[in-house]
Write an enzyme that holds these catalytic residues in place. Structure first.
Site, PDB file in Angstrom:
ATOM      1  N   ASP A 100       0.842  -1.196   0.000  1.00  0.00           N
ATOM      2  CA  ASP A 100       0.000   0.000   0.000  1.00  0.00           C
ATOM      3  C   ASP A 100       0.881   1.251   0.000  1.00  0.00           C
ATOM      4  O   ASP A 100       2.035   1.197   0.437  1.00  0.00           O
ATOM      5  CB  ASP A 100      -0.892   0.034   1.252  1.00  0.00           C
ATOM      6  CG  ASP A 100      -1.821  -1.164   1.303  1.00  0.00           C
ATOM      7  OD1 ASP A 100      -2.147  -1.701   0.227  1.00  0.00           O
ATOM      8  OD2 ASP A 100      -2.201  -1.560   2.428  1.00  0.00           O
TER       9      ASP A 100
HETATM   10  N1  URA Z   1      -1.115  -6.002   3.939  1.00  0.00           N
HETATM   11  C1  URA Z   1      -1.635  -4.755   3.936  1.00  0.00           C
HETATM   12  O1  URA Z   1      -2.679  -4.504   4.536  1.00  0.00           O
HETATM   13  N2  URA Z   1      -0.968  -3.797   3.261  1.00  0.00           N
HETATM   14  C2  URA Z   1       0.196  -4.008   2.605  1.00  0.00           C
HETATM   15  O2  URA Z   1       0.764  -3.076   2.029  1.00  0.00           O
HETATM   16  C3  URA Z   1       0.723  -5.316   2.623  1.00  0.00           C
HETATM   17  C4  URA Z   1       0.046  -6.294   3.295  1.00  0.00           C
END
Ligand code: URA
Length: 239
Positions: free
Chosen positions: A106
């Site tokens: 993310d």
């Molecule tokens: N899980 C998440 O919620 N976000 C990420 O970036 C990676 C794994």
């Protein structure tokens, strides 16, 4: 041993079209072993080759395998919309040779992100069938409790999943940090699992993939490095 003419060689490394690469060579911008090469037809053995272009030394890489310590506020998407893309952190020629993130983090998640232009590598690393563990450290809004750890290990139901999702391993780091190991990479999985378990993820970092760790690589936020064969060998399934 693979021999390439200098124009094809530069093109293969993402420095532009063949025509553009010939122009660079013509303009005396490229040197090999300290000698400027102006004939684009000159062929070189690519094994261990270093060339100089734009006042920088470049090692020839048939394929690029890179680890990046992703900073916050960068997107992994190919068409970033709200933040710059992670590719903007790497040399521009990597974009030309179609280097892409292996899976996604993310925009606000930091930590270890692999990037490559090798299709089979990207595919095998991203496939849930590979069972390569991804290790995350989440900072939580509410305290970490033994019940939270037990819930994440037992599995939590996410609304769009047919069955509960469980962490492969999970342990408390301190009062507000928890280590969660996953083998899948579903959308916002860590954040959604924590929410489903009654907590909230305030910050998230991926600290390892397989046995390859951010700490072992010694990368600071925003730094990247090529991965050698030994490091690539650490990207394996757990036992
Ligand atoms: N899980 C998440 O919620 N976000 C990420 O970036 C990676 C794994």
């Amino acid at each position: 041993m693979k021999k390439l003419t200098l124009d094809r060689l530069l093109q293969s490394q993402g420095f532009g079209t063949r025509k553009w690469c010939r122009q660079l060579i013509d303009d005396g911008e490229v040197s090999v072993a300290g000698t400027v090469v102006t004939d684009y037809r000159t062929a070189f053995d690519t094994d261990g080759l270093t060339f100089r272009l734009f006042d920088e030394d470049w090692d020839f890489h048939e394929h690029v395998f890179v680890a990046l310590h992703k900073p916050p506020n960068f997107e992994c998407s190919r068409k970033p919309s709200h933040h710059p893309g992670v590719l903007s952190i790497l040399p521009e020629n990597f974009t030309w040779r179609d280097v892409q993130p292996v899976g996604r983090l993310d925009h606000d998640t930091t930590g270890l992100l692999l990037m490559s232009d090798h299709g089979p590598f990207i595919h095998s690393q991203s496939s849930p069938k590979s069972h390569i563990p991804k290790v995350y450290v989440a900072t939580t809004a509410e305290p970490v409790t033994p019940e939270l750890v037990a819930l994440l290990l037992a599995g939590v139901q996410l609304h769009d999943e047919p069955a509960p999702l469980a962490a492969v391993r999970c342990s408390m780091v301190d009062s507000h940090r928890i280590e969660i190991v996953l083998e899948q990479g579903k959308y916002h999985q860590v954040k959604r699992m924590l929410a489903a378990a009654g907590n909230h993820c305030a910050a998230l970092q991926r600290v390892a993939i397989g046995q390859l760790t951010l700490e072992g690589l010694g990368l600071e936020e925003g730094e990247w490095c090529y991965l050698d064969a030994a490091e690539l060998g650490l990207l394996v399934a757990g036992d």
